[in-house]
Write a protein that holds these residues in place. Structure first.
Motif, PDB file in Angstrom:
ATOM      1  N   LEU A 170       0.827  -1.208   0.000  1.00 33.99           N
ATOM      2  CA  LEU A 170       0.000   0.000   0.000  1.00 33.99           C
ATOM      3  C   LEU A 170       0.864   1.262   0.000  1.00 33.99           C
ATOM      4  N   ILE A 171       1.966   1.212   0.739  1.00 35.96           N
ATOM      5  CA  ILE A 171       2.877   2.357   0.755  1.00 35.96           C
ATOM      6  C   ILE A 171       3.458   2.594  -0.641  1.00 35.96           C
ATOM      7  N   ILE A 172       3.855   1.530  -1.321  1.00 34.55           N
ATOM      8  CA  ILE A 172       4.389   1.669  -2.676  1.00 34.55           C
ATOM      9  C   ILE A 172       3.311   2.186  -3.623  1.00 34.55           C
ATOM     10  N   MET A 173       2.091   1.663  -3.499  1.00 34.63           N
ATOM     11  CA  MET A 173       1.000   2.160  -4.345  1.00 34.63           C
ATOM     12  C   MET A 173       0.799   3.655  -4.158  1.00 34.63           C
ATOM     13  N   ALA A 174       0.844   4.113  -2.901  1.00 32.08           N
ATOM     14  CA  ALA A 174       0.638   5.529  -2.637  1.00 32.08           C
ATOM     15  C   ALA A 174       1.822   6.359  -3.114  1.00 32.08           C
ATOM     16  N   SER A 175       3.035   5.882  -2.859  1.00 34.50           N
ATOM     17  CA  SER A 175       4.215   6.672  -3.204  1.00 34.50           C
ATOM     18  C   SER A 175       4.405   6.808  -4.711  1.00 34.50           C
ATOM     19  N   ARG A 176       3.980   5.794  -5.471  1.00 37.10           N
ATOM     20  CA  ARG A 176       4.127   5.836  -6.930  1.00 37.10           C
ATOM     21  C   ARG A 176       2.808   6.108  -7.647  1.00 37.10           C
ATOM     22  N   ARG A 177       1.747   6.370  -6.877  1.00 35.85           N
ATOM     23  CA  ARG A 177       0.424   6.721  -7.410  1.00 35.85           C
ATOM     24  C   ARG A 177      -0.073   5.662  -8.406  1.00 35.85           C
ATOM     25  N   LEU A 178       0.089   4.408  -8.017  1.00 34.62           N
ATOM     26  CA  LEU A 178      -0.206   3.319  -8.949  1.00 34.62           C
ATOM     27  C   LEU A 178      -1.686   3.195  -9.262  1.00 34.62           C
ATOM     28  N   LEU A 179      -2.556   3.499  -8.308  1.00 35.11           N
ATOM     29  CA  LEU A 179      -3.986   3.413  -8.601  1.00 35.11           C
ATOM     30  C   LEU A 179      -4.374   4.417  -9.673  1.00 35.11           C
ATOM     31  N   SER A 199      13.140   7.853   3.154  1.00 36.16           N
ATOM     32  CA  SER A 199      11.943   8.413   3.782  1.00 36.16           C
ATOM     33  C   SER A 199      11.776   7.832   5.180  1.00 36.16           C
ATOM     34  N   ILE A 200      10.830   8.384   5.923  1.00 39.25           N
ATOM     35  CA  ILE A 200      10.611   7.971   7.309  1.00 39.25           C
ATOM     36  C   ILE A 200       9.324   7.170   7.408  1.00 39.25           C
ATOM     37  N   LEU A 201       9.459   5.938   7.886  1.00 33.66           N
ATOM     38  CA  LEU A 201       8.318   5.077   8.150  1.00 33.66           C
ATOM     39  C   LEU A 201       8.017   5.125   9.646  1.00 33.66           C
ATOM     40  N   GLY A 202       6.867   5.648  10.004  1.00 37.82           N
ATOM     41  CA  GLY A 202       6.445   5.678  11.396  1.00 37.82           C
ATOM     42  C   GLY A 202       5.508   4.525  11.683  1.00 37.82           C
ATOM     43  N   ILE A 203       5.798   3.767  12.729  1.00 36.94           N
ATOM     44  CA  ILE A 203       4.990   2.606  13.083  1.00 36.94           C
ATOM     45  C   ILE A 203       4.480   2.771  14.504  1.00 36.94           C
ATOM     46  N   ILE A 204       3.173   2.621  14.671  1.00 34.66           N
ATOM     47  CA  ILE A 204       2.557   2.649  15.999  1.00 34.66           C
ATOM     48  C   ILE A 204       2.179   1.222  16.362  1.00 34.66           C
ATOM     49  N   GLY A 205       2.870   0.676  17.358  1.00 32.97           N
ATOM     50  CA  GLY A 205       2.681  -0.709  17.752  1.00 32.97           C
ATOM     51  C   GLY A 205       3.855  -1.557  17.307  1.00 32.97           C
ATOM     52  N   LEU A 236      14.229  -1.705   2.833  1.00 35.60           N
ATOM     53  CA  LEU A 236      14.027  -0.781   1.718  1.00 35.60           C
ATOM     54  C   LEU A 236      14.795   0.522   1.898  1.00 35.60           C
ATOM     55  N   GLY A 237      15.549   0.647   2.977  1.00 34.03           N
ATOM     56  CA  GLY A 237      16.340   1.842   3.195  1.00 34.03           C
ATOM     57  C   GLY A 237      15.589   2.974   3.856  1.00 34.03           C
ATOM     58  N   MET A 238      14.460   2.666   4.492  1.00 30.23           N
ATOM     59  CA  MET A 238      13.696   3.692   5.193  1.00 30.23           C
ATOM     60  C   MET A 238      14.226   3.847   6.623  1.00 30.23           C
ATOM     61  N   THR A 239      14.092   5.050   7.160  1.00 32.23           N
ATOM     62  CA  THR A 239      14.326   5.266   8.580  1.00 32.23           C
ATOM     63  C   THR A 239      13.039   4.907   9.309  1.00 32.23           C
ATOM     64  N   ASP A 247       3.870  11.203  19.708  1.00 27.67           N
ATOM     65  CA  ASP A 247       3.768  12.490  19.023  1.00 27.67           C
ATOM     66  C   ASP A 247       4.908  12.686  18.033  1.00 27.67           C
ATOM     67  N   THR A 248       6.107  12.233  18.390  1.00 30.76           N
ATOM     68  CA  THR A 248       7.247  12.364  17.479  1.00 30.76           C
ATOM     69  C   THR A 248       7.060  11.507  16.241  1.00 30.76           C
ATOM     70  N   VAL A 249       6.574  10.286  16.424  1.00 34.47           N
ATOM     71  CA  VAL A 249       6.333   9.406  15.274  1.00 34.47           C
ATOM     72  C   VAL A 249       5.316  10.039  14.333  1.00 34.47           C
ATOM     73  N   ILE A 250       4.216  10.542  14.886  1.00 36.11           N
ATOM     74  CA  ILE A 250       3.169  11.150  14.061  1.00 36.11           C
ATOM     75  C   ILE A 250       3.695  12.379  13.334  1.00 36.11           C
ATOM     76  N   ARG A 251       4.482  13.184  14.010  1.00 37.50           N
ATOM     77  CA  ARG A 251       4.958  14.447  13.440  1.00 37.50           C
ATOM     78  C   ARG A 251       6.004  14.238  12.341  1.00 37.50           C
ATOM     79  N   ARG A 252       6.849  13.205  12.493  1.00 40.43           N
ATOM     80  CA  ARG A 252       7.977  13.042  11.583  1.00 40.43           C
ATOM     81  C   ARG A 252       7.731  12.069  10.434  1.00 40.43           C
ATOM     82  N   ALA A 253       6.720  11.230  10.537  1.00 38.39           N
ATOM     83  CA  ALA A 253       6.539  10.148   9.560  1.00 38.39           C
ATOM     84  C   ALA A 253       6.141  10.677   8.184  1.00 38.39           C
ATOM     85  N   ASP A 254       6.776  10.116   7.159  1.00 42.74           N
ATOM     86  CA  ASP A 254       6.283  10.300   5.785  1.00 42.74           C
ATOM     87  C   ASP A 254       5.171   9.301   5.503  1.00 42.74           C
ATOM     88  N   TYR A 255       5.281   8.122   6.115  1.00 41.24           N
ATOM     89  CA  TYR A 255       4.275   7.069   6.004  1.00 41.24           C
ATOM     90  C   TYR A 255       4.013   6.591   7.428  1.00 41.24           C
TER      91      TYR A 255
END
Length: 315
Positions: free
Chosen positions: A114-123, A145-151, A166-169, A190-198
Motif C-alpha cells: 500500500l505504501i508503494i501504491m501511494a508513493s508511486r500513485r499506482l492506482l 523516507s521515514i516510516l512511522g509505526i505505531i505498535g 528498503l532503506g527507510m528510517t 507524538d514524534t512518530v506522528i509528526r515526523r513520519a512520511d508514512y
C-alpha cells in the motif's frame, strides 16, 4: 453425539485441513459463513447447540451469548478480538482465544504494498492507462523516507523489518520498546506522528473512548504524509480523515480496515482520489489462512479436551 463446532470464517470449507482436524478429534464442523451483517434473529440463534466456534471478525455480543447454553470456546481465526464481549463470555465460562503469529508477514507485505501504491500513485496511473491515457508523473522513492509505526507486535515488527530493508528510517512508538532491536528508533507517539512520511498503524484499540488518529493528530502530520491502517478500523476517526484528505491536511491514506465493513454507501470516505481502500485482506494470503484456521481449530480442541489453549485472550 459429536460436539458441534460452528465455523463462520468464510474461507474455511468442508473437507479442508481444519475440517479434517476437527473430525479426527471426534467433532462435527457446521458452517455459517460470515458475509456481512446478520439479522437480529440470525445473531440470536447463531450459537444454538454448538460447543465451540471458529469465528471470523463479526461481533459477538452479550445478547448473542445469553442463549449459547452449550458454548465452551470461541476461537478467532485471526488476531483481533475487539468485537467479542469478553466480560459476557467470562461470565458464562466461555473461553476466548485468538491466533497470533499466523498472518503478520502477510500484513506487513500488504502494508508495504500500500505504501508503494501511494508513493508511486499506482492506482491513478493504472486507472488512467485503462482509460486510454499515458500518465508520466513522478512518484517518490521509499529509500531515505521515514516510516512511522505505531505498535511493535508481530505485524509491526515485520513491517519495520521490510522498511529497514528498503532503506527507510523506521520510527516506532510502543509501550514495550525492545532494546535489542537496534535497526529502528523507539520514540514517543507524538514524534512518530509528526515526523513520519508514512504512518502505519499496528496496534490494538485503546481503552479510552477517543480515536487514536483524530483530527488533532491528523493536523500534526506532515502535509505530504500518508496514513496506512491495516490494524483496526476503530483506530481512525473516519469523518476527520475524510476532511483531512479533502482539505489537503495530509497527502493520502490507505485503509484495509474500516469502522463499518463493507464500506457504507454513505461513507464520507467514498469518492476521494487520494484514498486507497482494500477489503480487510491484509492477513488473507493462502498461507496465512491455513496457519490461522489450524491455530483456531487447535484452540477449540484444547479447550474441549480440557487443556489450556496456546493463545487465550481472556486471562
Amino acid at each position: 453425539m459429536a460436539a458441534r463446532i460452528l465455523i463462520t470464517t468464510d474461507y474455511l470449507h468442508p473437507g479442508d485441513t481444519v475440517d479434517q482436524l476437527l473430525r479426527e478429534h471426534g467433532l462435527e464442523p457446521v458452517y455459517s459463513p460470515s458475509r456481512g451483517p446478520r439479522t437480529l434473529e440470525e445473531r440470536r440463534r447463531l450459537f444454538d447447540g454448538v460447543s465451540g466456534v471458529i469465528l471470523a471478525s463479526e461481533p459477538v455480543t452479550a445478547n448473542m451469548l445469553a442463549s449459547a447454553g452449550s458454548l465452551q470456546v470461541i476461537a478467532r481465526s485471526g488476531v483481533g478480538y475487539d468485537s467479542i464481549d469478553l466480560q459476557a463470555a467470562a461470565a458464562q465460562g466461555i473461553r476466548v482465544c485468538n491466533a497470533p503469529g499466523t498472518n503478520h508477514h502477510s500484513v506487513a507485505e500488504l502494508t508495504i504494498g500500500l505504501i508503494i501504491m501511494a508513493s508511486r500513485r499506482l492506482l491513478e496511473v493504472t486507472t488512467a492507462v485503462r482509460q486510454g491515457h499515458w500518465p508520466r508523473e513522478a512518484g517518490h522513492e521509499l529509500r531515505g523516507s521515514i516510516l512511522g509505526i505505531i505498535g511493535h507486535g508481530p505485524s509491526g515488527r515485520a513491517t519495520a523489518s521490510l522498511g529497514v530493508a528498503l532503506g527507510m528510517t523506521v520510527l516506532v512508538s510502543t509501550a514495550h520498546p525492545d532494546p535489542a532491536d537496534t535497526a529502528v528508533q523507539f520514540t514517543d507517539l507524538d514524534t512518530v506522528i509528526r515526523r513520519a512520511d508514512y504512518l502505519s498503524l499496528h496496534t490494538r484499540a485503546g481503552k479510552s473512548p477517543g480515536k487514536l488518529i483524530d483530527a488533532l493528530r491528523l493536523q500534526a502530520m506532515k502535509p505530504s504524509a500518508v496514513l496506512i491502517n491495516t490494524a483496526r478500523g476503530s483506530l481512525v476517526d473516519e469523518q476527520a480523515l475524510a476532511k483531512a484528505l479533502s482539505d489537503g491536511t495530509i497527502a493520502g491514506a490507505a485503509l484495509d480496515v474500516l469502522e463499518n465493513e463493507p464500506l457504507p454507501v454513505d461513507s464520507p470516505l467514498r469518492g476521494l482520489d487520494n484514498l486507497l481502500i482494500t477489503s480487510h485482506l491484509a492477513g488473507q494470503t493462502a498461507e496465512a489462512r491455513i496457519r490461522a484456521g489450524l491455530a483456531a481449530a487447535r484452540a477449540v480442541i484444547d479447550v474441549l479436551e480440557n487443556r489450556e489453549p496456546a493463545h487465550p485472550v481472556d486471562r
